[in-house]
Design an enzyme around this catalytic site. Structure first.
Site, PDB file in Angstrom:
ATOM      1  N   GLY B  11       6.869   0.241   2.860  1.00 11.66           N
ATOM      2  CA  GLY B  11       6.927   1.355   3.806  1.00 11.66           C
ATOM      3  C   GLY B  11       7.534   0.932   5.143  1.00 11.66           C
ATOM      4  O   GLY B  11       8.166   1.725   5.839  1.00 11.66           O
ATOM      5  N   ASN B  12       7.371  -0.331   5.488  1.00  8.83           N
ATOM      6  CA  ASN B  12       7.900  -0.857   6.747  1.00  8.83           C
ATOM      7  C   ASN B  12       9.393  -1.168   6.674  1.00  8.83           C
ATOM      8  O   ASN B  12       9.995  -1.588   7.661  1.00  8.83           O
ATOM      9  CB  ASN B  12       7.157  -2.140   7.107  1.00  8.83           C
ATOM     10  CG  ASN B  12       7.395  -3.222   6.048  1.00  8.83           C
ATOM     11  OD1 ASN B  12       7.250  -2.959   4.852  1.00  8.83           O
ATOM     12  ND2 ASN B  12       7.773  -4.405   6.473  1.00  8.83           N
ATOM     13  N   LYS B 129      -8.576   5.873   0.966  1.00  8.21           N
ATOM     14  CA  LYS B 129      -7.239   5.658   1.552  1.00  8.21           C
ATOM     15  C   LYS B 129      -7.034   6.587   2.746  1.00  8.21           C
ATOM     16  O   LYS B 129      -6.960   7.812   2.594  1.00  8.21           O
ATOM     17  CB  LYS B 129      -6.189   5.940   0.482  1.00  8.21           C
ATOM     18  CG  LYS B 129      -4.770   5.908   0.954  1.00  8.21           C
ATOM     19  CD  LYS B 129      -4.178   4.519   0.921  1.00  8.21           C
ATOM     20  CE  LYS B 129      -2.797   4.498   1.553  1.00  8.21           C
ATOM     21  NZ  LYS B 129      -2.342   3.153   1.842  1.00  8.21           N
ATOM     22  N   LYS B 212       2.226   2.297  -4.046  1.00 12.56           N
ATOM     23  CA  LYS B 212       3.610   2.302  -4.528  1.00 12.56           C
ATOM     24  C   LYS B 212       3.976   1.064  -5.361  1.00 12.56           C
ATOM     25  O   LYS B 212       4.875   1.141  -6.206  1.00 12.56           O
ATOM     26  CB  LYS B 212       4.596   2.518  -3.381  1.00 12.56           C
ATOM     27  CG  LYS B 212       4.862   1.322  -2.491  1.00 12.56           C
ATOM     28  CD  LYS B 212       6.259   0.770  -2.681  1.00 12.56           C
ATOM     29  CE  LYS B 212       6.504  -0.434  -1.804  1.00 12.56           C
ATOM     30  NZ  LYS B 212       5.460  -1.457  -1.772  1.00 12.56           N
ATOM     31  N   LYS B 274      -0.133  -5.663  -4.740  1.00 12.19           N
ATOM     32  CA  LYS B 274       1.120  -6.324  -5.127  1.00 12.19           C
ATOM     33  C   LYS B 274       0.852  -7.383  -6.194  1.00 12.19           C
ATOM     34  O   LYS B 274       1.597  -7.506  -7.167  1.00 12.19           O
ATOM     35  CB  LYS B 274       1.792  -6.956  -3.905  1.00 12.19           C
ATOM     36  CG  LYS B 274       2.300  -5.935  -2.880  1.00 12.19           C
ATOM     37  CD  LYS B 274       2.934  -6.601  -1.702  1.00 12.19           C
ATOM     38  CE  LYS B 274       3.107  -5.701  -0.489  1.00 12.19           C
ATOM     39  NZ  LYS B 274       2.908  -4.272  -0.597  1.00 12.19           N
TER      40      LYS B 274
END
Lengths: 311, 311
Positions: B11-12, B129, B212, B274
């Site tokens: 996202g960054n 979240k 994601k 991740k």
């Protein structure tokens, strides 16, 4: 080989007149429309669905505007892309559910679509398409300072943007390939994001909007469609619309509609671009254009409603 | 046959720390990232790009919230779809421009992507979240009345939503077909829109968000990718991260990383998903996972940066 059609849904298809535009309303309307499209697919047609985005992009622009002090507003092209996501998702889900219920095993997906326009398009010098919210005399000063062009309407001031003529669909070949793979495609929502080709740079977006029927026609050319079905908020095309002499057209030939178009029967903001799209489509090899009410899609397709235009 | 890779952008990647998130910043960042991806494609890889959407969907939620009195706010799933349009359009345009400059003739397109989750996922009973803006004590009362779950953070109250585990990508087969047609695909942005399968109804959206990286892994399975390249805001995976004993991992085997994962080296909100994605990918037939900094994509791909995890 299956026959190919573009089904172009009007902006009013998903948020009907008098509705607030809640997500429940929009999904209910999308489910309604999906039924006609399923019938066409069952009838053996490959379908690409295009759609307007007027009310949705209007809401997104308004949201951007009201939040401008806390988060940077996005330009118009990006707001159109957001509306393609919003509406594409709804149609993709509702149509694939409806296909599944009808035991038709065809995948559906929405694509983000760019549309090439000409940098020299005269509309860039004379923006006329109103978008977004109404502003007061006081508010409009700030808007003008930011470089926007504005125009006064009975309800207040609005930003006006260019509405250039679409030349071609950047993702046209991709969409053709997807049809060959039996995929039902939703594309060029809201007329697509206008881009120009910049020497040594590539594609670049613009602050403009493209008429969704003219874009749908370019897409129809790109996929070699034989039918362009335009679903809007009137049941037929009329001569002398809104006058005592109003006359509905049931079946009309290209030559005749061209004459009616020249004679000024179809106003620019509404029926004009649809008729221009019809003329272009038939002149570039398309077989038939049907214009009808969004609630009569299947009847129109079967020849029981709408205006049918052929060569 | 070309080798297939998923490139998962954090996202960054598109709004960097300290940036406001203007469209110019986002486009400049997207152009930067595109260069690494072009090199991979030139190297003979088929690439699917996935991306986060944290800052963008945060802005959209904030805009919806601030405009709620004048236009109906859209639910979370729809806001995610809007962010897929926004970000998909940027990547599609920048990457295809970069490919064109590199004389690589490959089309690029972004797809709207739904992700199937399990209605019985435990996260639906325990939403954790945080999404959207911070609210004051007073504002949060109204939010709660609307049925949202909220949680208090140091900066104020925030809405919390479930983050269910992704099961499969609804459009997975379509994406596979598109790769076979030489198309570069951008998909499952922001983790995709979560949907459940409802008996007698079909797919139905939910107020939830999906991680994601976990979604990217499911997509990697669907297309039989051999490489999952996760680009984030750290150069490597670390043991004892943020402590004096911090130790970077260069090359690590599946068995080892599973042990480190069990030992609690990777916090849930950041590196945890991740690593879970990496474990799942390698256990389901994937060959390699690379985790590295978004600015070192090409170096990481060439083995000169990042953490490389293999069977």
């Amino acid at each position: 080989m299956r026959k190919k059609a573009i089904v172009a849904l009007g902006g009013n298809a998903l948020i009907k007149e008098g509705q607030e535009g809640t997500i429940h309303e929009q999904f209910a309307n999308t489910r309604d429309i999906s039924r006609s499209i399923v019938k066409m697919i069952k009838d053996g047609w490959d379908v690409v669905i295009t759609h307007g985005n007027g009310p949705q992009v209007g809401a997104i622009l308004l949201q951007n505007d009201l939040a401008r002090d806390v988060t940077p507003p996005m330009p118009l092209g990006i707001c159109v892309a957001e509306s393609e996501g919003l509406i594409g998702y709804m149609i993709q889900q509702c149509l694939s559910n409806a296909l599944h219920k009808a035991n038709v095993d065809r995948p559906v997906v929405a694509l983000i679509t760019q549309v090439l326009v000409d940098e020299a398009d005269p509309s860039f010098k004379n923006p006329t398409k109103p978008i977004g919210p109404f502003y007061s005399e006081k508010e409009v000063m700030e808007i003008k300072e930011e470089g926007f062009q504005v125009k006064e309407y009975p309800g207040g001031w609005r930003v006006v943007v260019p509405s250039p003529d679409p030349k071609s669909i950047v993702e046209g070949e991709i969409i053709s390939k997807m049809l060959d793979d039996d995929i039902i495609v939703i594309a060029s929502g809201g007329g697509g994001m206008p881009v120009i080709e910049k020497e040594g740079w590539g594609l670049d977006g613009l602050e403009a909007v493209i008429d969704k029927d003219l874009t749908s026609e370019r897409l129809a050319e790109a996929i070699n469609a034989e039918l362009l079905l335009i679903l809007t908020n009137v049941e037929k095309v009329y001569l002398n619309y809104g006058t005592p002499n109003q006359k509905a057209l049931d079946s009309v030939k290209l030559k005749e509609i061209k004459q009616f178009y020249k004679d000024g029967h179809f106003p620019e903001g509404s029926m004009g671009p649809k008729i221009l799209a019809a003329i272009r489509f038939l002149e570039s090899g398309g077989k038939k254009v049907i214009i009808s009410d969004v609630n009569k899609g299947w009847d129109a397709f079967k020849g029981k409603a709408g205006t049918h235009i052929t060569k």
